[in-house]
Write an enzyme that holds these catalytic residues in place. Structure first.
Site, mmCIF file in Angstrom:
data_model
loop_
_atom_site.group_PDB
_atom_site.id
_atom_site.type_symbol
_atom_site.label_atom_id
_atom_site.label_comp_id
_atom_site.label_asym_id
_atom_site.label_seq_id
_atom_site.Cartn_x
_atom_site.Cartn_y
_atom_site.Cartn_z
ATOM 1 N N ASP A 173 20.367 -17.541 -15.367
ATOM 2 C CA ASP A 173 19.233 -17.143 -16.214
ATOM 3 C C ASP A 173 19.061 -18.184 -17.318
ATOM 4 O OD1 ASP A 173 17.662 -14.282 -17.102
ATOM 5 O OD2 ASP A 173 18.053 -15.744 -18.702
ATOM 6 N N ASN A 181 8.640 -21.082 -23.941
ATOM 7 C CA ASN A 181 7.216 -20.894 -23.629
ATOM 8 C C ASN A 181 6.369 -20.798 -24.898
ATOM 9 O OD1 ASN A 181 6.672 -20.636 -20.683
ATOM 10 N ND2 ASN A 181 8.315 -19.145 -20.833
ATOM 11 N N HIS A 186 3.184 -22.251 -21.625
ATOM 12 C CA HIS A 186 3.565 -21.738 -20.302
ATOM 13 C C HIS A 186 3.609 -22.821 -19.222
ATOM 14 C CE1 HIS A 186 3.724 -18.597 -17.148
ATOM 15 N NE2 HIS A 186 4.240 -17.877 -18.132
ATOM 16 N N ASP A 190 6.710 -23.744 -16.830
ATOM 17 C CA ASP A 190 6.697 -23.828 -15.358
ATOM 18 C C ASP A 190 7.340 -25.123 -14.867
ATOM 19 O OD1 ASP A 190 5.460 -21.408 -15.271
ATOM 20 O OD2 ASP A 190 3.512 -22.143 -14.556
ATOM 21 N N GLU A 217 12.541 -16.241 -14.807
ATOM 22 C CA GLU A 217 13.395 -17.408 -15.104
ATOM 23 C C GLU A 217 14.822 -17.123 -14.665
ATOM 24 O OE1 GLU A 217 14.499 -14.767 -17.149
ATOM 25 O OE2 GLU A 217 15.175 -16.192 -18.695
HETATM 26 P P1 GH3 Z 1 17.885 -15.013 -22.880
HETATM 27 O O1 GH3 Z 1 18.601 -16.229 -23.348
HETATM 28 O O2 GH3 Z 1 18.494 -13.774 -23.435
HETATM 29 O O3 GH3 Z 1 17.775 -14.973 -21.401
HETATM 30 O O4 GH3 Z 1 16.429 -15.093 -23.504
HETATM 31 P P2 GH3 Z 1 15.052 -15.299 -22.744
HETATM 32 O O5 GH3 Z 1 14.018 -15.566 -23.759
HETATM 33 O O6 GH3 Z 1 15.203 -16.318 -21.666
HETATM 34 O O7 GH3 Z 1 14.916 -13.905 -22.017
HETATM 35 P P3 GH3 Z 1 13.717 -12.916 -21.819
HETATM 36 O O8 GH3 Z 1 14.077 -12.143 -20.593
HETATM 37 O O9 GH3 Z 1 13.468 -12.173 -23.092
HETATM 38 O O10 GH3 Z 1 12.452 -13.800 -21.531
HETATM 39 C C1 GH3 Z 1 12.244 -14.433 -20.311
HETATM 40 C C2 GH3 Z 1 11.003 -15.261 -20.489
HETATM 41 O O11 GH3 Z 1 10.775 -16.077 -19.358
HETATM 42 C C3 GH3 Z 1 9.756 -14.449 -20.624
HETATM 43 C C4 GH3 Z 1 8.673 -15.378 -20.197
HETATM 44 O O12 GH3 Z 1 8.097 -16.011 -21.309
HETATM 45 C C5 GH3 Z 1 9.412 -16.429 -19.370
HETATM 46 N N1 GH3 Z 1 8.933 -16.488 -17.988
HETATM 47 C C6 GH3 Z 1 9.123 -15.579 -17.013
HETATM 48 N N2 GH3 Z 1 8.511 -15.989 -15.877
HETATM 49 C C7 GH3 Z 1 7.931 -17.182 -16.140
HETATM 50 C C8 GH3 Z 1 7.161 -18.105 -15.376
HETATM 51 O O13 GH3 Z 1 6.867 -17.922 -14.195
HETATM 52 N N3 GH3 Z 1 6.735 -19.239 -15.995
HETATM 53 C C9 GH3 Z 1 7.050 -19.484 -17.289
HETATM 54 N N4 GH3 Z 1 6.600 -20.600 -17.857
HETATM 55 N N5 GH3 Z 1 7.757 -18.622 -18.036
HETATM 56 C C10 GH3 Z 1 8.203 -17.502 -17.484
HETATM 57 MG MG MG Z 2 16.514 -15.851 -20.054
HETATM 58 MG MG MG Z 3 15.917 -13.169 -17.755
#
Ligand code: GH3
Ligand code: MG
Ligand code: MG
Ligand code: MG
Length: 299
Positions: A173, A181, A186, A190, A217
């Site tokens: 993760d 982001n 965004h 990606d 992610e």
């Molecule tokens: P942690 O270290 O605790 O994992 O913090 P985090 O911010 O990575 O965790 P959280 O689960 O709160 O957020 C995940 C983020 O990943 C949310 C979103 O902005 C981003 N994300 C999810 N899917 C995608 C994607 O397909 N593209 C992009 N650019 N960002 C994504």
């Molecule tokens: Mg994360």
């Molecule tokens: Mg996550």
């Protein structure tokens, strides 16, 4: 289907093979078989034919029997079969479809019609294969998607249970990716996900390893025939190769670059519902890695 599709013509009469081949060989790679046994052997040879033109009346084994055998074999079930036969009545035609054929052409045939039907069925097959591939592929990274991962997990758990083999799972993760982001946008996020996917592909070496994007992610690596020690080593290689990419992350509280946290678990092959247990354990280890400060592996 790479390059010219391959058509297998099956007919006990060489003159018939000749005529059919003559009308197809400009567009296709043409193979032939003069008996049922030869047809079955050829149809199972890799690369498999893309389509089979099958005569019905043949000594020893008739076309209906051949078609039924092709349709119960996992290797050949998806090859479209078109009957080309002098048996031109609706009952025989219905029997052909019952045996699993996709089409039925009566002799004497018209070459233009044969070519058109062959082309249509090849296109249907190509589209079906494309759809099957898309259904299990993640669009952003080209890795396996969550559906593929879940299928592979239950398949591998069963396989390793039968063999009393090892199975490990590595869950990855991205750290503080929401902040990434928010800060870089965004589309830049990606790009990071794509780079991570490439890094995973470059880091894992065995063809049996499955690499998937299972969430926004989050990535998973399913490692058959891999004991805990090996999986921990793989996970550490992944962690350090991501760090080595040195992708700037100004808003991470773990580092100045993009990093990942990783949970690793190993299956106890005797356990019922081992797939679910394996996933839960790896996820719990990942959670610990986050709690302990991120950019680390816990197993
Ligand atoms: P942690 O270290 O605790 O994992 O913090 P985090 O911010 O990575 O965790 P959280 O689960 O709160 O957020 C995940 C983020 O990943 C949310 C979103 O902005 C981003 N994300 C999810 N899917 C995608 C994607 O397909 N593209 C992009 N650019 N960002 C994504
Ligand atoms: Mg994360
Ligand atoms: Mg996550
Ligand atoms: Mg015949």
């Amino acid at each position: 289907m790479i390059g010219q599709p391959t058509i297998l013509i099956v007919d006990d009469e060489p003159a018939n093979v000749e005529v059919l081949a003559g009308s197809l060989e400009e567009l296709y790679e043409v193979q032939f078989a003069l008996s049922g046994q030869e047809a079955l052997a050829r149809a199972r040879l890799s690369p498999l034919p893309d389509l089979i033109l099958l005569d019905v009346l043949m000594p020893e084994m008739d076309g209906f029997a051949i078609c039924r055998l092709l349709k119960v074999d996992r290797r050949t079930v998806d090859i479209p079969v078109i009957f080309v036969t002098a048996l031109a009545n609706p009952d025989e035609e219905a029997r052909g479809f019952d045996c699993g054929a996709v089409d039925f052409i009566s002799k004497p045939f018209n070459s233009v019609v044969v070519r058109a039907r062959v082309r249509n069925h090849l296109e249907i097959k190509r589209n079906r294969e494309l759809l099957q591939r898309l259904a299990i592929t993640d669009g952003l990274t080209g890795l396996a998607n969550r559906r593929h991962f879940e299928d592979a997990l239950s398949h591998e758990v069963n396989r390793q249970r039968r063999r009393r083999g090892d199975l490990s799972l590595v869950l990855i993760d991205v750290d503080f990716f929401k902040q990434y982001n928010d800060h870089y946008g965004h589309p830049a996020g990606d790009m990071v996900l794509r780079s991570l996917a490439d890094a995973l592909v470059a880091t894992l070496q065995r063809p049996a390893d499955l690499i998937a994007r299972i969430g926004g992610e989050e990535f998973a690596c399913l490692l058959p025939e891999t004991e805990m020690e090996g999986a921990m080593a793989v996970a550490e290689r992944i962690r350090s190769s991501v760090e080595a990419l040195a992708m700037p992350h100004a808003c991470s509280q773990a580092s100045s670059c993009v990093t990942v946290s990783i949970g690793v678990a190993h299956v106890d092959s005797g356990e019922p519902d081992a797939g679910h247990a394996l996933y839960k354990l790896a996820d719990a280890q990942l959670y610990k890695a986050k709690k302990r400060g991120r950019n680390q592996v816990v197993g």
